[in-house]
Design an enzyme around this catalytic site. Structure first.
Site: not given
Lengths: 390, 268
Positions: A88, A110, A377
């Site tokens: 991220k 969000e 990830s």
């Protein structure tokens, strides 16, 4: 692939937002065009990824996970070792740099599980932006540690009590707040979703995963992988790694969705596998919905995949056949999670465990002459409390 | 024709009054009785919301009303049946207010046909950028449905002129940044100057909505715009009431607010 002038990848994408946001999207589109052509912008982005995030992330060959299943080499792109523990941050660094160029005064985001919220709070602290994070009331409760981390980093976390009280409604709320504060506020979207230019922009910031992995694979093994596997919720880590290989026609691309209790049960988050074409959060793509266009409730053990939509470029890759989309159930993902932790000494995020579970299936059909590359990830620290309490 | 509602109001030297109701909240029967009562209370045109679970342009009041209507099982066919009943009862023309995804899943052609057959005058879809509206506008207009389009405070003038050029029925001028919802502030200076600029470039009616809550707000807006749209405050007015009680609360408030449209409007 570039989206067309209207922001479409084939039939998917576009700009389905209230008029109040159109000027801001157009402003962002113009800024991206300038920034992406500016070598100085990318130099600062890559320097920040190197020194702050710890890139390039390693390419690691597993030793025991596939033992007894297949002799196929399994390579992991280690996004789990990034600062803040997932891919991220690649995206939030890029968007924060854009926000600074545009003279915006604060960031909003969000978040579902809280990983994107943490990554946004992190760049807010680093670059000096106040940050407001919108999070469903249920997620606030079940991800209390991430709420605390965001607050520690100086962000305000707003609990959203409307609708299903999860990521979908947190996203609705962020869009609403953005339309109120659109002049001075940059909305940092956490995946390859939203109205044009977000899906394209976020992919460009996650592309570093695929570009690095391809170069590392060639350098280390003198070849490309046969298969690239990544989990897909909104789909940003998958778009990131896929975009490094999408032009290599021989490399198979696999997106692994969250099957939940099984796509046939309806308790699922597999938008591409069980959904249909519609509009959610600003773009046309696949989503889980009923016949009257109401968005369905989703289910996945993994909060990061528990989202009823999916990025429009994935819808395009599905329709074009360039990527294949499959799903893995909660039980299969959990099984892979535990097996992987015990055989490799790495605790994967539950999201990434979906990709690892599918890699094991795929491995049974592959041999020593093939190479499977999985995007790991994120790391699983955030999931440990949830699993302990089960 | 939506324009007739504005023409009629203009003849009386007032702005058109346009209340918004959420179909199915508190229940379909009550919405039907509200629709039947609003004409006598002073409504010139009615916006009827089709409930949607993810309404990006709506604030908490209308979003919650939509959730309640959905929880009671309100379907698109129910909303269209309401339109038909209200037209048969002689209520003012109805413009449907819906998000785009329900229309797409219902089928644009089918939605246009059935809305038109039910007697709807038009359709407002607040989450489609103007560039994406061409196909919708064409399909709607083939069925005699008009599609008003929205202009926001952040819309540059030239774009607003373009939007006004293709808007049908009226131009919905959003009074403030953000979403629908009652407001106490009620600052309409900016929207006034936007309406005045746009006025020199279009002949279409300009109706102002978002954050309009009091008779004072209505009076102020009626002094420069052709129509005033009021929604959330009507929903607040019947909160917790049912049946005739809820209908009376809404029609009383509409009567009071509609009376405030008699403003000294500059003649054009």
């Amino acid at each position: 692939m570039q989206p067309n002038a209207s922001g479409y990848f084939g039939d998917f994408g576009g700009r389905f937002v209230p008029e109040v946001l159109v000027a801001a999207l157009a402003e962002l589109e113009r800024e991206i065009e300038i920034a992406f052509a500016d070598r100085g912008f990318w130099e600062e982005y890559h320097a920040t990824l190197r020194d702050f995030v710890g890139r390039p992330s390693p390419l690691y060959r597993t030793e025991r996970y596939l033992a007894g299943i297949s002799g196929v080499p399994l390579l992991l792109k280690r996004e789990d070792v990034n600062h803040t523990g997932a891919h991220k941050i690649n995206n939030t660094v890029g968007q924060a740099l854009l926000a600074r160029r545009m003279g915006k005064k604060r960031l909003i985001a969000e978040t579902g599980a809280g990983q994107h919220g943490v990554a946004t709070a992190t760049v807010g602290a680093k670059f000096g932006f106040p940050v407001d994070v919108y999070m469903g009331a249920i997620d606030v409760q079940r991800q209390a540690l991430n709420v605390f981390i965001m607050q520690l980093l100086g962000a305000q976390v707003h609990s959203v009590s409307g609708g299903t009280q999860t990521l979908k409604d947190a996203t609705n709320e962020a869009f609403r707040v953005w339309s109120e504060r659109v002049e001075d506020t940059f909305y940092v979207i956490g995946s390859v979703v939203g109205a044009h230019p977000y899906p394209y922009m976020v992919r460009e910031f996650q592309k570093v995963i695929g570009v690095e992995a391809r170069a590392q694979c060639l350098e280390r093994y003198g070849r490309l992988p046969t298969d690239v596997v990544a989990c897909v919720g909104g789909g940003s880590n998958a778009m990131g790694i896929f975009s490094g290989f999408v032009d290599d026609g021989d490399v198979a691309l696999w997106g692994v969705e969250a099957g939940g209790a099984g796509v046939e049960t309806g308790k699922t988050a597999a938008s591409l596998g069980a959904g249909s074409v519609g509009v959610l959060h600003g773009s046309r793509s696949y989503l889980l919905q009923d016949g009257e266009g109401q968005v369905r409730e989703t289910h996945s053990i993994s909060a990061g995949l528990d989202y009823p939509g999916v990025g429009p470029e994935h819808a395009f890759l599905k329709e074009s056949g360039r990527a294949k989309y499959v799903s893995v159930t909660d039980a299969q993902a959990l099984d892979a999670f535990y097996a992987f932790a015990r055989t490799e000494g790495i605790i994967p995020a539950l999201e990434s465990a979906h990709a690892l579970a599918y890699a094991r299936d795929l491995a049974a059909r592959r041999g020593a002459d093939d190479v499977i590359l999985v995007c790991l990830s994120g790391r699983g620290d955030k999931d440990i409390a949830q699993l302990r309490d089960r | 024709m939506i324009a007739n509602a504005f023409t009629a109001a203009g003849r009386d030297a007032r702005a058109a009054f346009i209340p918004y109701l959420m179909a199915g909240d508190p229940d379909l029967e009550t919405t039907a009785s509200m629709l039947a009562a609003l004409g006598n209370a002073g409504a010139d045109l009615i916006e009827l919301g089709i409930p949607y679970g993810d309404p990006l342009a709506d604030g908490p009041t209308i979003a919650a009303a939509g959730q309640r209507a959905l929880a009671r099982g309100t379907r698109i066919a129910d909303v269209l049946a309401l339109v038909r009943r209200s037209r048969e009862a002689g209520a003012p023309p109805v413009v449907l207010f819906t998000y785009v995804n329900p229309v797409l899943q219902f089928g644009v052609e089918r939605f246009a046909r059935e809305s038109s057959e039910a007697g709807a005058a038009g359709v407002i879809i607040p989450d489609v950028a103007f560039e994406e509206t061409a196909e919708l506008r064409e399909i709607f207009s083939q069925r005699g449905l008009e599609m008003p389009l929205l202009v926001a405070p952040s819309t540059p003038l030239e774009r607003a002129v373009e939007i006004a050029r293709v808007a049908a029925g009226f131009v919905y001028v959003v009074s403030r940044l953000g979403v629908t919802g009652a407001s106490t502030a009620g600052r309409f200076d900016a929207v006034r100057s936007q309406v005045e600029s746009l006025r020199t470039r279009t002949k279409k009616p300009l109706a102002v909505g978002f954050g309009v809550s009091t008779a004072q707000h209505v009076r102020e807006i009626a002094s420069f715009a052709d129509g005033v749209i009021v929604g959330s405050t009507l929903i607040d007015a019947y909160a917790g009431r049912e049946g005739q009680d809820a209908t009376r609360a809404v029609s009383d408030l509409v009567e009071r607010l509609a009376a405030a449209t008699l403003a000294a409007k500059p003649s054009r």
